[in-house]
Design an enzyme around this catalytic site. Sequence first.
Site, PDB file in Angstrom:
ATOM      1  N   SER A  66       0.836  -1.310   0.038  1.00 61.32           N
ATOM      2  CA  SER A  66       0.221  -0.070  -0.080  1.00 61.32           C
ATOM      3  C   SER A  66       0.681   1.354   0.072  1.00 61.32           C
ATOM      4  O   SER A  66       1.601   1.417  -0.844  1.00 61.32           O
ATOM      5  CB  SER A  66      -0.887  -0.194   1.196  1.00 61.32           C
ATOM      6  OG  SER A  66      -1.926   1.011   1.280  1.00 61.32           O
ATOM      7  N   SER A 506      -0.465   1.387  18.131  1.00 59.14           N
ATOM      8  CA  SER A 506      -0.792   1.120  16.668  1.00 59.14           C
ATOM      9  C   SER A 506      -0.617  -0.294  16.451  1.00 59.14           C
ATOM     10  O   SER A 506       0.052  -1.072  17.078  1.00 59.14           O
ATOM     11  CB  SER A 506       0.571   1.830  15.940  1.00 59.14           C
ATOM     12  OG  SER A 506       0.783   1.192  14.761  1.00 59.14           O
TER      13      SER A 506
HETATM   14  P1  NG1 Z   1      -2.374   1.883  13.200  1.00 62.11           P
HETATM   15  O1  NG1 Z   1      -1.073   1.767  12.871  1.00 62.11           O
HETATM   16  O2  NG1 Z   1      -3.041   0.730  13.938  1.00 62.11           O
HETATM   17  O3  NG1 Z   1      -2.785   3.246  13.710  1.00 62.11           O
HETATM   18  C1  NG1 Z   1      -2.910   2.667  10.538  1.00 62.11           C
HETATM   19  C2  NG1 Z   1      -4.027   3.614  10.404  1.00 62.11           C
HETATM   20  C3  NG1 Z   1      -5.164   2.988  10.171  1.00 62.11           C
HETATM   21  C4  NG1 Z   1      -5.445   1.833   9.145  1.00 62.11           C
HETATM   22  C5  NG1 Z   1      -4.144   0.861   9.174  1.00 62.11           C
HETATM   23  C6  NG1 Z   1      -3.952  -0.160   8.408  1.00 62.11           C
HETATM   24  C7  NG1 Z   1      -4.024   5.815  11.269  1.00 62.11           C
HETATM   25  C8  NG1 Z   1      -4.215   6.718  12.599  1.00 62.11           C
HETATM   26  N1  NG1 Z   1      -3.950   4.518  11.357  1.00 62.11           N
HETATM   27  O4  NG1 Z   1      -3.075   1.888  11.852  1.00 62.11           O
HETATM   28  O5  NG1 Z   1      -6.190   4.023   9.889  1.00 62.11           O
HETATM   29  O6  NG1 Z   1      -5.310   2.369   7.780  1.00 62.11           O
HETATM   30  O7  NG1 Z   1      -3.037   1.416   9.479  1.00 62.11           O
HETATM   31  O8  NG1 Z   1      -3.211   0.434   7.197  1.00 62.11           O
HETATM   32  O9  NG1 Z   1      -4.253   6.302  10.207  1.00 62.11           O
HETATM   33 ZN    ZN Z   2      -3.617   1.074   0.362  1.00 59.72          ZN
END
Ligand code: NG1
Ligand code: ZN
Length: 536
Positions: A66, A506
Site C-alpha cells: 500500500s 498502533s
Molecule cells: P495503526 O498503525 O493501527 O494506527 C494505521 C492507520 C489505520 C489503518 C491501518 C491499516 C491511522 C491513525 N492509522 O493503523 O487507519 O489504515 O494503518 O493500514 O491512520
Molecule cells: Zn492502500
Amino acid sequence: DRAILEASARHPIVPLEKGKFYTYGTAGFRMKADLLEGISFRVGLLASLRSRKLNGQAIGVMITASHNPAADNGVKIVDPLGDMLEQDWERYATALVNAPSDEQLVEVYNRLTTDLKIDLKIPAKVVYGRDTRPSGHKLVTALADGLESTKAEYVDYKILTTPQLHYLVRATNSEGTPLSYGKVSEVGYYEKLAEAFVRAIRGRRINGTLQVDCANGVGGPKLSEFLKYIPKDKVSFDVKVVNDDVLRPEILNLDCGADFVKTKQRAPPIPKPQPGVRCCSLDGDADRLIYYWADPESGFVMLDGDRISSLAASFIGDLVESAGLKDEVRIGVVQTAYANGASTNYITQHLKLPVICTPTGVKHLHHVAQGFDIGVYFEANGHGTVLFSPDALNAFKNTEPQSPAQKDALDTLAALGDLINQTVGDAISDMLLVEVILAHKNWTLRDWAMTYADLPNRLVRVEVGNKDLFQTTDAERRLSHPEGAQDEIDQAVKKYKDARSFARASGTENACRVYAEAASRSEANELAERVARIIE
Ligand code: NG1
Ligand code: ZN
C-alpha cells in the site's frame, strides 16, 4: 507432505530474534520485502486450506504494501465475498508462518487440516495479484509454489489494484448465480464501473479538470486504462493523471499519494500545485482517496475520508427520501476514533443519521456497516466504501415510482449500487462516486468544504518501551491500562475547549499514537503534547 517439504525448502522463513513472531495484522503480513518470501509460500498453504474449508470457493491473495515505502511489501488473504480474511483464521496464518522448520510447518499444516476438519479431496481455488513493487515477482513465485505443493488450482492476475483483486474474488465466486458481481476479468471491472458511472451521472455536467495523483503506484496505469471505457459521447470527464510513473520503483509513494497528503496536510510538491484545480490522491495500491485544492487565500484545503463519508451519507440520504424509501431503508455511518469530531456532529445533528464508532482497521468498520441497509464507512485516511444490503438493492429495483423525480432517485440509487465497490474501499470507485455527487449538486470543492468546519487536530507518534502495555476500551477511545493513565488524559482534556484526545497502540507500527482535537490549532497541539508526555 513430501511436496510441501521440498517446496518449503526453496522458500525458507527468515528467523526472528528470540521471543519475536510474525503476526497477521490489520494489513496481513507486512514488512521489508526480503523477509516475505517464505511467508508468501506459507500463505499459499493457508489459502488452499481456506478454499477447501469453504467447499472450493475461490480465495484471494494480494501482494502489496500500500502506502509504505517501496522496499516493503505485504501478503494479505481475501475471503470469498471479497472481504477480509475471517478473524479466527488470522491465528492459523500466524501459526503456519511461525513454524520454525519445514518439518514443523508440515506438522502445523496437518494439525490445522485435522482440527478444522478439512477434506483435502475438495478442489481448492486461489486467485492472486500484486502491486507494482519489483519484489512482488519473487513473492508470487513463492506463493504459486505453495499453491502447487497443495494441488490448488490458481489464477495469476498479475498487476492489479487491491480493490480489483477483491472484485475478482467476488466475481469468481458469484459467476453464473443470480447475485453475479460482474464479469470475471479486469476488463469486466472497468466495464462495470464505466457503465454505472454513466447511469449515475444521468447526463449532468462534470465541471473543470480533475487532477489525480496516483502515488507512482498501480493506480496510475489502471486509472488510465479505466478512462478508455467511459463513452465520450455520454460523459465528458476531463482527468489529468499525474505521478503515474511505475517504472522507477524508488519513487513509489515518495512525496506524493493519499498518505502523504493526509499526514503532511499539504499537496504533493510535484507537479507544482495550480491554485483552484480540483485534485485528489490515491495511495500505492489505490484503496485510499483524499481530495484537496490549493487555495490562493486559505492555502491548502483537504477533504479526507470523513468528508467523503459525510458527502456520501448526505447525498444518499436525500436520494432515499426522494425515492420514498425513508421508512424501509436504514442508513448508518461507521467511523473510528480518528474521525474529526465536527464530521460526527454534522452527521448526527445535521443529517440526523446514526454514527457507530469501531476500533481502527477496515475489517471492523466493514462488519458494522453490514448491519445497516446502507452502511457508509470510511477511515479518516480515505479508506472506505458504502455497503448496500440485498433488501436495499431490491427496493431500488422493484419500487414502482409515482413521479419522474422518484424514478430518477431510484435509478440513481441502483446505479450507485453498481458504481460503489461492495467488497472493500476502492479509490477509483470512490473517486467516481465523489464526481457523481459533485455533478448532481453542481458543487465545487469549496461548496463541499463549506458544509462544516473541521476541528483543528494533531496526530503524534510516540515511541514507548512496550506498546502492549496500552490497552483500550470503548472502541479505542479510552485506555484501560496502564492504570491511572486515562484519568490523567481526562484531566488534560478538561483544560481545553471542545477538546477530545485518546492514545492507543498502533496495530501496524511499534509505537503509540496520540490524537487530539480542540477549538484552535494551538490548543490541539498543546493537548497532543501533554497527552504524549503522559504515556511516554
Ligand atoms: P495503526 O498503525 O493501527 O494506527 C494505521 C492507520 C489505520 C489503518 C491501518 C491499516 C491511522 C491513525 N492509522 O493503523 O487507519 O489504515 O494503518 O493500514 O491512520
Ligand atoms: Zn492502500
